[in-house]
Design a protein around this motif. Structure first.
Motif, mmCIF file in Angstrom:
data_model
loop_
_atom_site.group_PDB
_atom_site.id
_atom_site.type_symbol
_atom_site.label_atom_id
_atom_site.label_comp_id
_atom_site.label_asym_id
_atom_site.label_seq_id
_atom_site.Cartn_x
_atom_site.Cartn_y
_atom_site.Cartn_z
ATOM 1 N N ARG A 107 -19.294 23.081 -21.000
ATOM 2 C CA ARG A 107 -20.728 22.767 -21.127
ATOM 3 C C ARG A 107 -21.564 24.044 -21.179
ATOM 4 N NH1 ARG A 107 -19.292 18.343 -17.777
ATOM 5 N NH2 ARG A 107 -19.672 19.557 -15.892
ATOM 6 N N GLU A 108 -21.211 25.011 -20.339
ATOM 7 C CA GLU A 108 -21.978 26.258 -20.306
ATOM 8 C C GLU A 108 -21.826 27.036 -21.617
ATOM 9 O OE1 GLU A 108 -21.674 26.995 -15.460
ATOM 10 O OE2 GLU A 108 -20.616 28.332 -16.857
ATOM 11 N N ALA A 109 -20.602 27.086 -22.138
ATOM 12 C CA ALA A 109 -20.374 27.804 -23.398
ATOM 13 C C ALA A 109 -21.138 27.156 -24.546
ATOM 14 C CB ALA A 109 -18.876 27.846 -23.704
ATOM 15 N N MET A 110 -21.147 25.837 -24.560
ATOM 16 C CA MET A 110 -21.872 25.127 -25.625
ATOM 17 C C MET A 110 -23.376 25.384 -25.521
ATOM 18 S SD MET A 110 -19.857 21.483 -25.648
ATOM 19 C CE MET A 110 -21.097 20.711 -26.673
ATOM 20 N N ALA A 111 -23.885 25.364 -24.298
ATOM 21 C CA ALA A 111 -25.327 25.554 -24.118
ATOM 22 C C ALA A 111 -25.742 26.985 -24.441
ATOM 23 C CB ALA A 111 -25.705 25.204 -22.678
ATOM 24 N N ALA A 112 -24.931 27.940 -24.018
ATOM 25 C CA ALA A 112 -25.295 29.356 -24.212
ATOM 26 C C ALA A 112 -25.188 29.789 -25.663
ATOM 27 C CB ALA A 112 -24.406 30.235 -23.337
ATOM 28 N N LYS A 114 -25.415 27.552 -28.465
ATOM 29 C CA LYS A 114 -25.729 26.370 -29.260
ATOM 30 C C LYS A 114 -26.022 26.740 -30.722
ATOM 31 C CE LYS A 114 -28.575 22.222 -29.263
ATOM 32 N NZ LYS A 114 -29.574 21.431 -28.552
ATOM 33 N N GLY A 115 -25.300 26.090 -31.608
ATOM 34 C CA GLY A 115 -25.515 26.329 -33.037
ATOM 35 C C GLY A 115 -24.836 27.569 -33.573
ATOM 36 N N GLU A 116 -24.203 28.357 -32.714
ATOM 37 C CA GLU A 116 -23.619 29.632 -33.142
ATOM 38 C C GLU A 116 -22.123 29.726 -32.890
ATOM 39 O OE1 GLU A 116 -25.096 32.007 -34.850
ATOM 40 O OE2 GLU A 116 -26.865 30.716 -34.923
ATOM 41 N N TYR A 117 -21.588 28.891 -32.038
ATOM 42 C CA TYR A 117 -20.166 29.036 -31.721
ATOM 43 C C TYR A 117 -19.284 28.452 -32.824
ATOM 44 C CZ TYR A 117 -20.591 24.192 -29.925
ATOM 45 O OH TYR A 117 -20.832 22.838 -29.786
ATOM 46 N N ALA A 149 -18.523 19.342 -31.920
ATOM 47 C CA ALA A 149 -18.771 19.741 -33.308
ATOM 48 C C ALA A 149 -20.257 19.700 -33.650
ATOM 49 C CB ALA A 149 -17.993 18.837 -34.264
ATOM 50 N N ALA A 150 -21.008 18.883 -32.935
ATOM 51 C CA ALA A 150 -22.422 18.695 -33.264
ATOM 52 C C ALA A 150 -23.204 20.007 -33.245
ATOM 53 C CB ALA A 150 -23.039 17.679 -32.302
ATOM 54 N N ASP A 151 -22.887 20.895 -32.319
ATOM 55 C CA ASP A 151 -23.640 22.143 -32.198
ATOM 56 C C ASP A 151 -22.837 23.366 -32.641
ATOM 57 O OD1 ASP A 151 -25.981 21.007 -31.244
ATOM 58 O OD2 ASP A 151 -25.177 20.907 -29.199
ATOM 59 N N ALA A 152 -21.750 23.141 -33.362
ATOM 60 C CA ALA A 152 -20.931 24.274 -33.824
ATOM 61 C C ALA A 152 -21.500 24.857 -35.116
ATOM 62 C CB ALA A 152 -19.489 23.820 -34.059
ATOM 63 N N LYS A 153 -21.251 26.157 -35.303
ATOM 64 C CA LYS A 153 -21.638 26.797 -36.562
ATOM 65 C C LYS A 153 -20.693 26.369 -37.677
ATOM 66 C CE LYS A 153 -23.947 30.331 -38.580
ATOM 67 N NZ LYS A 153 -25.411 30.478 -38.590
ATOM 68 N N ALA A 154 -19.438 26.287 -37.341
ATOM 69 C CA ALA A 154 -18.409 25.866 -38.298
ATOM 70 C C ALA A 154 -17.200 25.388 -37.513
ATOM 71 C CB ALA A 154 -18.017 27.021 -39.218
ATOM 72 N N VAL A 155 -16.335 24.651 -38.182
ATOM 73 C CA VAL A 155 -15.133 24.122 -37.536
ATOM 74 C C VAL A 155 -13.893 24.653 -38.259
ATOM 75 C CG1 VAL A 155 -13.897 22.042 -36.799
ATOM 76 C CG2 VAL A 155 -16.396 22.007 -36.949
ATOM 77 N N LEU A 156 -12.968 25.214 -37.486
ATOM 78 C CA LEU A 156 -11.711 25.698 -38.044
ATOM 79 C C LEU A 156 -10.621 24.707 -37.661
ATOM 80 C CD1 LEU A 156 -11.951 29.470 -36.945
ATOM 81 C CD2 LEU A 156 -12.888 28.391 -38.996
ATOM 82 N N ALA A 157 -10.013 24.062 -38.642
ATOM 83 C CA ALA A 157 -8.916 23.125 -38.383
ATOM 84 C C ALA A 157 -7.609 23.910 -38.513
ATOM 85 C CB ALA A 157 -8.959 21.968 -39.369
ATOM 86 N N ILE A 158 -6.994 24.200 -37.374
ATOM 87 C CA ILE A 158 -5.846 25.105 -37.344
ATOM 88 C C ILE A 158 -4.549 24.308 -37.288
ATOM 89 C CG2 ILE A 158 -4.736 26.936 -36.010
ATOM 90 C CD1 ILE A 158 -7.599 27.700 -35.081
ATOM 91 N N GLY A 159 -3.725 24.467 -38.301
ATOM 92 C CA GLY A 159 -2.467 23.739 -38.375
ATOM 93 C C GLY A 159 -2.606 22.476 -39.206
#
Lengths: 370, 149
Positions: A107-112, A114-117, A149-159
């Motif tokens: 939760r902390e990582a997502m909040a800190a 947001k929109g960039e991870y 995923a809602a607040d991610a900058k992009a999603v990497l599907a690994i594998g």
């Protein structure tokens, strides 16, 4: 330990690396990413100024093989420093925290950030029966993916599992497993398939993103074009034997001993897009075909259900691999055209299934199986 | 007898030589450098060897130790450099033909120069003695920095 606010250039200097090392790394990465070599100084300068980027890694319906291969990809090198440059803020297998403390970290990582991870996913997502077949802390993978995923900058599907559903999706797919792109439609997605994926591809994608602030060019399956633009066959060192019509008939015949093409033993190299033949594995040591076994096509969608590993693409029951003729129909002179046609990622169904001219179609698996 | 077997290599080598000639013209007329990524080209090893042989050896060869070994060698054509970069495991990660007066990677970076300038005063005898470094060096039998006297 890297300080949160320092740049990569500062970190490298603190670790005793000069800028020449960074420029050299950028030269190698531009080559790996098929970028013009003149871009390398720009990439090096951007990397030197870049700061840490948060990565949240969620593991779903998977075997941890993807994480294992990525962790064992390098000894302490500048590549590893680049990996230090990302902040892996959440990864259940690696982090010390557990239970509610781990959930708090997420939760902390997502909040800190947001929109960039960046959100990295390994494993498929079961959706049948509300996704009850894979839970973390009582929450379904489906629910976690939707939220993170809602607040991610992009999603990497690994594998392959995260990219296309992989082995959990294999018939009869009892859990209703799907890949990330089946569920996430409003975020940039990069598929890095493979069972496991080539670790250098992930580092290439990360370096591109950190240095240029955007994802690398992708093909129509959302794979980095620089690594998946050609087939294994296009770059295979056994390709000249294929062009000469020299094929091993079993795993221990004279042809096999002389390194002849493994097409008739079921090699899926002609229809498999990946960088194994060029980047290789275990620090560039070799890849499966070099070890004497055909490619099983593990980076292609539904490879597990596409017929026997030891059934030739030219015939038999391998009905899932209908593009055998992409390379098979052309000879030496047509190699470049074949590479181009596969780079465009023609749908499998569009390609003819004709065998090489000098190869009689094989209807039965070879009698020698490992 | 002169070995002309390398002439059997295909037209790719000739095409690359013409490309290098074009880059050289641009360097001469406009001062603009150019680079060819040899590893990124679909060339068989025999073509690469043939091209390297035809370009020959020049006057300068530099070994670089930065995140692995590199060899930067001027070919027999001044201004055309053949560069090999290996990583720390000794694996070849880049092979370039650089058409330039001096390859960029040989130049000291300003950030590194600034840091070096900051370190330099600490290397004087006065500074070393102040830190007791000369005593430590003698105790280890490692010698000591040259005295100015």
């Amino acid at each position: 330990m890297m300080h949160h606010k320092e740049t990569l250039g500062t970190m490298l200097a603190r670790c005793g690396f000069g800028r020449r090392g960074l420029l050299k790394f950028a030269i190698a990465m531009t080559s790996s990413l098929a970028l013009p070599p003149s871009v390398a100084p720009v990439m090096a300068a951007n990397l030197a100024k870049a700061k840490r980027r948060s990565v949240i890694w969620l593991s779903f319906q998977e075997c941890t093989g993807c994480l294992e291969t990525l962790l064992r990809s390098s000894s302490p090198t500048i590549d590893q420093l680049i990996f230090d440059f990302i902040s892996l803020d959440y990864q259940e297998s690696l982090m010390a925290a557990a239970g509610s403390a781990a959930e708090q970290t997420l939760r902390e990582a997502m909040a800190a950030n947001k929109g960039e991870y960046l959100l990295a996913i390994d494993g498929s997502i079961p959706v049948k029966d509300g996704g009850v077949y894979s839970l973390t802390g009582g929450r379904s993978n489906l629910s976690m993916l939707e939220e993170v995923a809602a607040d991610a900058k992009a999603v990497l599907a690994i594998g392959t599992c995260a990219a296309y559903g992989g082995i959990p999706k294999a018939y009869p797919n009892p859990t209703g497993a799907v890949g990330v792109e089946d569920l996430v439609s409003n975020k940039p997605i990069v598929n890095i398939p493979g069972c496991p994926p080539v670790p250098e591809v992930l580092s290439g994608v990360l370096v591109h993103f950190i240095s240029f602030g955007r994802l690398p060019e992708l093909d129509d399956r959302k794979r980095p074009l620089a690594y998946f633009g050609t087939t294994i066959h296009d770059q295979c060192y056994r390709r000249p034997f294929y062009d000469q019509g020299k094929f091993a008939k079993s795993f221990d015949d004279d042809g096999a001993r002389q390194g002849w093409c493994l097409f008739e033993l079921g090699c899926k190299g002609p229809v498999t897009h990946n960088a194994c033949a060029s980047l290789k594995w275990n620090g560039g040591t070799s890849f499966p075909i070099e070890a004497g076994h055909g490619c099983i096509g593990c980076s292609e969608p539904d490879f597990w259900d596409a017929g026997g590993f030891y059934t030739s693409l030219a015939g038999g029951s391998a009905t899932g691999w209908k593009s055998a003729g992409i390379a098979a129909a052309v000879g030496l002179a047509g190699g470049a055209a074949a590479a181009l046609s596969t780079r465009i990622a023609t749908p499998l169904e569009d390609a003819p299934a004709s065998p090489p001219e000098k190869t009689p179609p094989e209807k039965t698996p070879p009698d020698k199986l490992p | 007898m002169t070995d002309f077997s390398f002439l059997a290599d295909d037209a790719l080598v000739d095409a690359l030589i013409m490309e290098i000639a074009g880059l050289l013209r641009r360097l001469i007329e406009h001062g603009e450098a150019g680079i060819i990524d040899v590893l990124g080209l679909p060339l068989p090893p025999s073509c690469v060897a043939s091209l390297e042989q035809r370009l020959g050896h020049g006057e300068v060869t530099v070994r670089l130790d930065a995140a692995g070994a590199s060899e930067i060698r001027e070919t027999g054509i001044p201004g055309v450099w053949w560069t090999r970069h290996s990583n720390e495991q000794g694996r070849l990660v880049a092979m370039l033909i650089e058409v330039t007066f001096v390859p960029e990677i040989l130049k000291a970076n300003i950030a590194d120069v600034v840091r070096g300038a900051e370190r330099l005063p600490a290397l004087t005898n006065v500074a070393l003695r102040a830190r007791g470094a000369d005593v430590a060096l003698r105790a280890r039998g490692a010698g000591r920095p040259h005295d100015a006297s």
